[in-house]
Scaffold this active site. Structure first.
Site, short mmCIF file in Angstrom:
data_model
loop_
_atom_site.label_atom_id
_atom_site.label_comp_id
_atom_site.label_asym_id
_atom_site.label_seq_id
_atom_site.Cartn_x
_atom_site.Cartn_y
_atom_site.Cartn_z
N VAL A 1 33.42 34.33 16.84
CA VAL A 1 32.77 32.90 16.83
C VAL A 1 31.41 32.98 16.37
O VAL A 1 31.12 31.81 15.56
CB VAL A 1 32.73 32.17 18.22
CG1 VAL A 1 31.65 32.97 19.05
CG2 VAL A 1 32.32 30.87 18.22
N ASP A 2 30.62 34.06 16.21
CA ASP A 2 29.32 34.34 15.67
C ASP A 2 29.49 34.02 14.04
O ASP A 2 28.90 33.22 13.69
CB ASP A 2 28.87 35.75 15.87
CG ASP A 2 27.28 35.83 15.76
OD1 ASP A 2 26.97 37.06 16.03
OD2 ASP A 2 26.78 34.94 15.30
N1 APR Z 1 35.61 28.57 18.08
C1 APR Z 1 35.76 28.81 19.53
N2 APR Z 1 36.23 29.97 19.98
C2 APR Z 1 36.19 31.37 18.98
C3 APR Z 1 35.93 31.03 17.68
C4 APR Z 1 35.99 29.59 17.38
N3 APR Z 1 35.64 29.19 15.85
N4 APR Z 1 36.24 32.14 17.02
C5 APR Z 1 36.28 33.03 17.98
N5 APR Z 1 36.49 32.41 19.21
C6 APR Z 1 36.71 32.96 20.50
C7 APR Z 1 37.57 34.30 20.61
O1 APR Z 1 38.75 34.12 20.46
C8 APR Z 1 37.15 34.74 22.11
O2 APR Z 1 37.80 34.19 23.05
O3 APR Z 1 35.28 33.29 21.08
C9 APR Z 1 35.82 34.38 22.22
C10 APR Z 1 34.62 35.17 22.12
O4 APR Z 1 34.89 36.31 20.97
P1 APR Z 1 34.06 36.79 19.92
O5 APR Z 1 33.50 35.80 18.96
O6 APR Z 1 34.70 38.30 19.37
O7 APR Z 1 32.64 37.26 20.93
P2 APR Z 1 32.45 38.43 22.05
O8 APR Z 1 33.69 38.99 22.62
O9 APR Z 1 31.31 37.70 22.83
O10 APR Z 1 31.87 39.68 21.33
C11 APR Z 1 30.45 39.45 20.59
O11 APR Z 1 31.31 39.92 18.27
O12 APR Z 1 31.17 38.43 16.68
C12 APR Z 1 30.50 39.43 17.26
O13 APR Z 1 28.24 39.29 16.60
C13 APR Z 1 29.10 39.13 17.65
O14 APR Z 1 28.40 41.47 18.24
C14 APR Z 1 28.86 40.12 18.76
C15 APR Z 1 30.16 40.23 19.32
#
Ligand code: APR
Length: 178
Positions: free
Chosen positions: A43-44
Protein backbone atom coordinates in the site's frame (compact mmCIF):
# COMPACT_ATOMS: atom_id res chain seq x y z
CA UNK A 1 -21.23 -0.25 14.46
CA UNK A 2 -22.08 3.01 16.27
CA UNK A 3 -19.89 4.21 19.14
CA UNK A 4 -20.60 7.22 21.35
CA UNK A 5 -18.38 9.56 23.40
CA UNK A 6 -19.71 12.15 25.82
CA UNK A 7 -19.69 15.10 26.41
CA UNK A 8 -18.95 15.83 22.73
CA UNK A 9 -21.39 13.01 21.98
CA UNK A 10 -19.47 12.10 18.82
CA UNK A 11 -20.95 9.10 17.07
CA UNK A 12 -18.36 7.04 15.17
CA UNK A 13 -19.50 4.84 12.29
CA UNK A 14 -17.17 1.88 11.64
CA UNK A 15 -17.33 0.00 8.35
CA UNK A 16 -15.31 -2.51 6.34
CA UNK A 17 -14.94 -2.17 2.58
CA UNK A 18 -12.96 -4.06 -0.04
CA UNK A 19 -10.93 -1.92 -2.44
CA UNK A 20 -7.99 0.36 -3.12
CA UNK A 21 -7.40 2.95 -0.38
CA UNK A 22 -5.85 5.41 -2.86
CA UNK A 23 -9.29 5.97 -4.45
CA UNK A 24 -11.04 7.11 -1.26
CA UNK A 25 -12.09 10.75 -0.94
CA UNK A 26 -11.99 10.73 2.86
CA UNK A 27 -10.23 13.36 5.01
CA UNK A 28 -7.27 11.07 5.75
CA UNK A 29 -5.95 7.75 4.51
CA UNK A 30 -3.42 5.78 6.53
CA UNK A 31 -0.29 4.43 4.90
CA UNK A 32 1.45 1.24 6.09
CA UNK A 33 4.93 2.71 5.81
CA UNK A 34 8.43 1.77 6.97
CA UNK A 35 10.66 3.71 9.36
CA UNK A 36 12.41 5.59 6.54
CA UNK A 37 9.08 6.98 5.20
CA UNK A 38 10.76 6.87 1.80
CA UNK A 39 8.24 4.57 0.12
CA UNK A 40 8.19 0.86 -0.56
CA UNK A 41 5.90 -1.81 -1.95
CA UNK A 42 2.35 -2.79 -1.01
CA UNK A 43 0.00 0.00 0.00
CA UNK A 44 3.01 2.30 0.58
CA UNK A 45 3.96 1.97 -3.08
CA UNK A 46 0.38 2.46 -4.25
CA UNK A 47 -0.06 5.62 -2.16
CA UNK A 48 3.22 7.16 -3.36
CA UNK A 49 2.43 6.34 -7.00
CA UNK A 50 -1.01 7.91 -6.74
CA UNK A 51 0.04 10.94 -4.67
CA UNK A 52 2.99 11.88 -6.86
CA UNK A 53 6.58 12.90 -6.13
CA UNK A 54 5.56 15.76 -3.82
CA UNK A 55 4.62 13.13 -1.24
CA UNK A 56 8.17 11.74 -1.19
CA UNK A 57 9.54 15.29 -0.80
CA UNK A 58 7.17 15.93 2.11
CA UNK A 59 8.10 12.61 3.74
CA UNK A 60 11.81 13.30 3.42
CA UNK A 61 11.35 16.36 5.69
CA UNK A 62 9.85 14.19 8.46
CA UNK A 63 13.17 12.44 9.21
CA UNK A 64 11.61 9.01 9.52
CA UNK A 65 9.12 7.55 11.96
CA UNK A 66 9.43 5.03 14.80
CA UNK A 67 7.55 1.72 14.76
CA UNK A 68 4.19 2.16 16.48
CA UNK A 69 4.09 5.86 15.62
CA UNK A 70 2.56 7.84 12.72
CA UNK A 71 3.26 11.18 11.01
CA UNK A 72 1.06 13.33 8.74
CA UNK A 73 1.61 14.84 5.31
CA UNK A 74 -0.74 16.41 2.76
CA UNK A 75 -2.11 13.92 0.23
CA UNK A 76 -1.21 15.92 -2.91
CA UNK A 77 -2.72 14.18 -6.00
CA UNK A 78 -4.77 11.73 -3.91
CA UNK A 79 -8.51 12.46 -3.41
CA UNK A 80 -7.94 12.49 0.38
CA UNK A 81 -6.66 15.60 2.19
CA UNK A 82 -4.06 13.95 4.44
CA UNK A 83 -1.90 10.82 4.56
CA UNK A 84 -1.05 9.51 8.03
CA UNK A 85 2.10 7.40 7.62
CA UNK A 86 2.01 4.68 10.27
CA UNK A 87 4.90 2.27 10.82
CA UNK A 88 3.61 -1.12 11.91
CA UNK A 89 5.67 -3.84 13.57
CA UNK A 90 7.25 -6.71 11.68
CA UNK A 91 5.66 -9.94 12.96
CA UNK A 92 8.27 -11.96 14.88
CA UNK A 93 6.02 -14.49 16.63
CA UNK A 94 4.14 -12.15 18.99
CA UNK A 95 6.43 -12.15 22.04
CA UNK A 96 8.20 -8.90 21.16
CA UNK A 97 5.44 -6.36 21.85
CA UNK A 98 4.04 -6.50 18.32
CA UNK A 99 0.43 -6.23 19.54
CA UNK A 100 1.12 -3.04 21.50
CA UNK A 101 3.10 -1.50 18.64
CA UNK A 102 0.29 -2.22 16.18
CA UNK A 103 -2.29 -0.73 18.55
CA UNK A 104 -0.04 2.31 18.81
CA UNK A 105 -0.28 2.85 15.04
CA UNK A 106 -4.08 3.05 15.22
CA UNK A 107 -4.03 5.21 18.35
CA UNK A 108 -1.51 7.67 16.91
CA UNK A 109 -3.47 7.96 13.65
CA UNK A 110 -6.60 8.84 15.63
CA UNK A 111 -4.62 11.49 17.54
CA UNK A 112 -3.47 12.90 14.18
CA UNK A 113 -7.09 12.83 13.00
CA UNK A 114 -8.12 14.98 15.96
CA UNK A 115 -5.20 17.38 15.41
CA UNK A 116 -6.08 17.75 11.71
CA UNK A 117 -9.87 17.80 12.24
CA UNK A 118 -10.16 14.71 10.02
CA UNK A 119 -13.70 13.39 10.57
CA UNK A 120 -13.45 10.48 8.11
CA UNK A 121 -10.37 8.23 8.07
CA UNK A 122 -9.49 5.05 6.18
CA UNK A 123 -7.07 2.39 7.43
CA UNK A 124 -5.43 -0.44 5.48
CA UNK A 125 -4.71 -3.67 7.36
CA UNK A 126 -1.41 -2.40 8.74
CA UNK A 127 1.45 -4.95 9.04
CA UNK A 128 -0.56 -7.86 7.56
CA UNK A 129 1.22 -7.88 4.19
CA UNK A 130 5.00 -7.72 3.85
CA UNK A 131 5.36 -7.44 7.65
CA UNK A 132 3.57 -10.78 8.12
CA UNK A 133 1.27 -9.98 11.06
CA UNK A 134 -1.56 -12.57 11.26
CA UNK A 135 -4.66 -10.99 9.71
CA UNK A 136 -7.25 -12.00 12.33
CA UNK A 137 -5.06 -10.98 15.27
CA UNK A 138 -4.27 -7.64 13.59
CA UNK A 139 -7.94 -6.98 12.79
CA UNK A 140 -8.96 -7.61 16.42
CA UNK A 141 -6.35 -5.10 17.58
CA UNK A 142 -7.41 -2.57 14.93
CA UNK A 143 -11.12 -2.76 15.74
CA UNK A 144 -10.60 -2.73 19.52
CA UNK A 145 -8.24 0.27 19.37
CA UNK A 146 -10.52 2.23 17.04
CA UNK A 147 -13.58 1.45 19.17
CA UNK A 148 -11.75 2.76 22.23
CA UNK A 149 -10.20 5.92 20.78
CA UNK A 150 -12.20 7.12 17.74
CA UNK A 151 -15.11 8.79 19.59
CA UNK A 152 -12.72 10.73 21.84
CA UNK A 153 -10.80 11.83 18.75
CA UNK A 154 -14.10 13.17 17.39
CA UNK A 155 -13.79 10.95 14.33
CA UNK A 156 -17.20 10.30 12.78
CA UNK A 157 -16.34 7.63 10.16
CA UNK A 158 -13.67 4.92 10.12
CA UNK A 159 -13.32 2.75 7.03
CA UNK A 160 -11.26 -0.44 7.26
CA UNK A 161 -10.13 -0.87 3.66
CA UNK A 162 -9.40 -4.51 2.83
CA UNK A 163 -7.47 -5.37 -0.32
CA UNK A 164 -8.44 -9.04 -0.35
CA UNK A 165 -11.58 -11.05 0.37
CA UNK A 166 -10.17 -12.93 3.35
CA UNK A 167 -9.29 -9.73 5.20
CA UNK A 168 -12.66 -8.23 4.28
CA UNK A 169 -14.58 -11.20 5.72
CA UNK A 170 -12.55 -11.01 8.95
CA UNK A 171 -13.38 -7.31 9.44
CA UNK A 172 -17.06 -7.79 8.53
CA UNK A 173 -17.38 -10.59 11.10
CA UNK A 174 -15.65 -8.55 13.83
CA UNK A 175 -17.75 -5.43 13.18
CA UNK A 176 -20.99 -7.40 13.11
CA UNK A 177 -20.07 -9.18 16.35
CA UNK A 178 -20.20 -5.80 18.18
N1 APR B 1 -5.30 -0.38 -0.77
C1 APR B 1 -5.61 -0.98 0.41
N2 APR B 1 -4.88 -1.97 0.97
C2 APR B 1 -3.79 -2.38 0.28
C3 APR B 1 -3.39 -1.81 -0.96
C4 APR B 1 -4.21 -0.78 -1.47
N3 APR B 1 -3.91 -0.18 -2.64
N4 APR B 1 -2.25 -2.46 -1.37
C5 APR B 1 -1.97 -3.39 -0.44
N5 APR B 1 -2.89 -3.36 0.55
C6 APR B 1 -2.99 -4.19 1.75
C7 APR B 1 -2.27 -5.51 1.76
O1 APR B 1 -3.00 -6.49 1.05
C8 APR B 1 -2.24 -5.78 3.26
O2 APR B 1 -3.48 -6.34 3.69
O3 APR B 1 -2.40 -3.46 2.81
C9 APR B 1 -2.09 -4.37 3.86
C10 APR B 1 -0.69 -4.05 4.38
O4 APR B 1 0.27 -4.70 3.54
P1 APR B 1 1.64 -3.96 3.09
O5 APR B 1 1.31 -2.87 2.18
O6 APR B 1 2.56 -5.04 2.64
O7 APR B 1 2.18 -3.31 4.44
P2 APR B 1 2.85 -3.97 5.72
O8 APR B 1 2.52 -5.40 5.87
O9 APR B 1 2.49 -3.03 6.84
O10 APR B 1 4.41 -3.86 5.41
C11 APR B 1 4.98 -2.58 5.38
O11 APR B 1 5.89 -2.94 3.21
O12 APR B 1 5.41 -1.64 1.39
C12 APR B 1 6.34 -1.86 2.37
O13 APR B 1 7.34 0.29 2.75
C13 APR B 1 6.47 -0.68 3.30
O14 APR B 1 8.38 -1.58 4.39
C14 APR B 1 7.00 -1.35 4.54
C15 APR B 1 6.25 -2.66 4.55
Amino acid sequence: MILQHSPAVVVTQLEAIQGDITCLAVDAIVNAANQSLMGGGGVDGAIHRAAGLELLAACSKLKGCATGDAKATPAFRLPAKWVFHAVGPVWRGGAGGEDELLAGCYRRCLELAREHHAKAIAFPAISTGIYGFPSERAARIAVATVREHAPGAEVELVKFVCFDGQTYSIYQRLLQAG
